[in-house]
Design an enzyme around this catalytic site. Sequence first.
Site, PDB file in Angstrom:
ATOM      1  N   HIS A  14       0.838  -1.198   0.000  1.00 26.01           N
ATOM      2  CA  HIS A  14       0.000   0.000   0.000  1.00 26.01           C
ATOM      3  C   HIS A  14       0.874   1.250   0.000  1.00 26.01           C
ATOM      4  CE1 HIS A  14      -0.442   0.881   4.645  1.00 26.01           C
ATOM      5  NE2 HIS A  14       0.799   0.764   4.293  1.00 26.01           N
ATOM      6  N   CYS A  33       5.216   5.202   5.355  1.00 24.23           N
ATOM      7  CA  CYS A  33       4.052   4.585   4.706  1.00 24.23           C
ATOM      8  C   CYS A  33       3.575   5.402   3.508  1.00 24.23           C
ATOM      9  CB  CYS A  33       2.919   4.366   5.704  1.00 24.23           C
ATOM     10  SG  CYS A  33       3.049   2.787   6.571  1.00 24.23           S
ATOM     11  N   HIS A  39       5.147  -0.123  -0.360  1.00 31.60           N
ATOM     12  CA  HIS A  39       5.820  -1.007   0.593  1.00 31.60           C
ATOM     13  C   HIS A  39       4.752  -1.956   1.091  1.00 31.60           C
ATOM     14  CE1 HIS A  39       3.803   1.840   3.134  1.00 31.60           C
ATOM     15  NE2 HIS A  39       3.787   0.911   4.070  1.00 31.60           N
ATOM     16  N   HIS A  41       3.068  -4.881   4.154  1.00 26.74           N
ATOM     17  CA  HIS A  41       2.919  -5.344   5.530  1.00 26.74           C
ATOM     18  C   HIS A  41       2.419  -6.785   5.505  1.00 26.74           C
ATOM     19  CE1 HIS A  41       3.270  -1.332   7.399  1.00 26.74           C
ATOM     20  NE2 HIS A  41       2.578  -0.900   6.361  1.00 26.74           N
ATOM     21  N   ASP A  79      -4.667 -10.542  -0.561  1.00 24.53           N
ATOM     22  CA  ASP A  79      -3.394 -11.232  -0.352  1.00 24.53           C
ATOM     23  C   ASP A  79      -2.498 -11.115  -1.595  1.00 24.53           C
ATOM     24  OD1 ASP A  79      -1.524 -12.720   1.110  1.00 24.53           O
ATOM     25  OD2 ASP A  79      -2.191 -14.585   0.132  1.00 24.53           O
ATOM     26  N   HIS A  80      -1.275 -10.609  -1.366  1.00 26.73           N
ATOM     27  CA  HIS A  80      -0.327 -10.349  -2.454  1.00 26.73           C
ATOM     28  C   HIS A  80      -0.874  -9.368  -3.482  1.00 26.73           C
ATOM     29  CE1 HIS A  80       1.614 -13.652  -0.442  1.00 26.73           C
ATOM     30  NE2 HIS A  80       2.734 -13.342  -1.082  1.00 26.73           N
ATOM     31  N   GLU A 124      -1.398  -4.542  11.911  1.00 30.80           N
ATOM     32  CA  GLU A 124      -0.524  -4.128  10.811  1.00 30.80           C
ATOM     33  C   GLU A 124       0.930  -4.468  11.121  1.00 30.80           C
ATOM     34  OE1 GLU A 124      -1.094  -0.478   7.932  1.00 30.80           O
ATOM     35  OE2 GLU A 124       0.006   0.125   9.722  1.00 30.80           O
TER      36      GLU A 124
HETATM   37 NI    NI Z   1       2.394   1.021   5.632  1.00 29.84          NI
END
Ligand code: NI
Length: 135
Positions: A14, A33, A39, A41, A79-80, A124
Amino acid sequence: MFYVTRRETFSAAHRLFNPKFSDEENEKIYGKCSNPNWHGHNYTLEIVVAGDINPETGYVIDLKVLKQIIIDNIIKKVDHKNLNVETDFMIGKIPTAENIAVAIWEQLVNKIPRGKLYSVKIYETENNYFEFKGD
Ligand code: NI
C-alpha cells in the site's frame, strides 16, 4: 453469548497518501508509509462472530464456513495485492488499517450465516492493532 474468532493472515502493498495534500505534507503525516514506490505489511486479521449455541450442532457458527466466507470475500482480494489499485473495496480510500477494518466490516456484515459480526481486528505490525465494531 459466545464470541468465536477466525484468524487469517495476508501480505499486501500500500501507500498512504491523500491527494489533497502536497508530497511534503503526506510525508509528514504518513512517514515511510507514504513512500511513492509502495511497501508492504504482513497483516493479521481477526473476525469475531457473536452468537448463541445452535443446539442441533453445538456450534455458534461452523468455522469452516466462516473461514471460506473470509477467504472468498477478503483474502482473495487482498493477499499479495496492492490495496490502493487492486482491491475493489479499497479503491479511492486511504489504506490505513482503520479504513481497511471498516471496509472489511462492510464486506462481511451481511454475509455471516449465523450469529452476527461482532468485530474486525487488524494487526498491521506486532505492536499496532485496530479494532472496529460497526454497531
Ligand atoms: Ni504502511
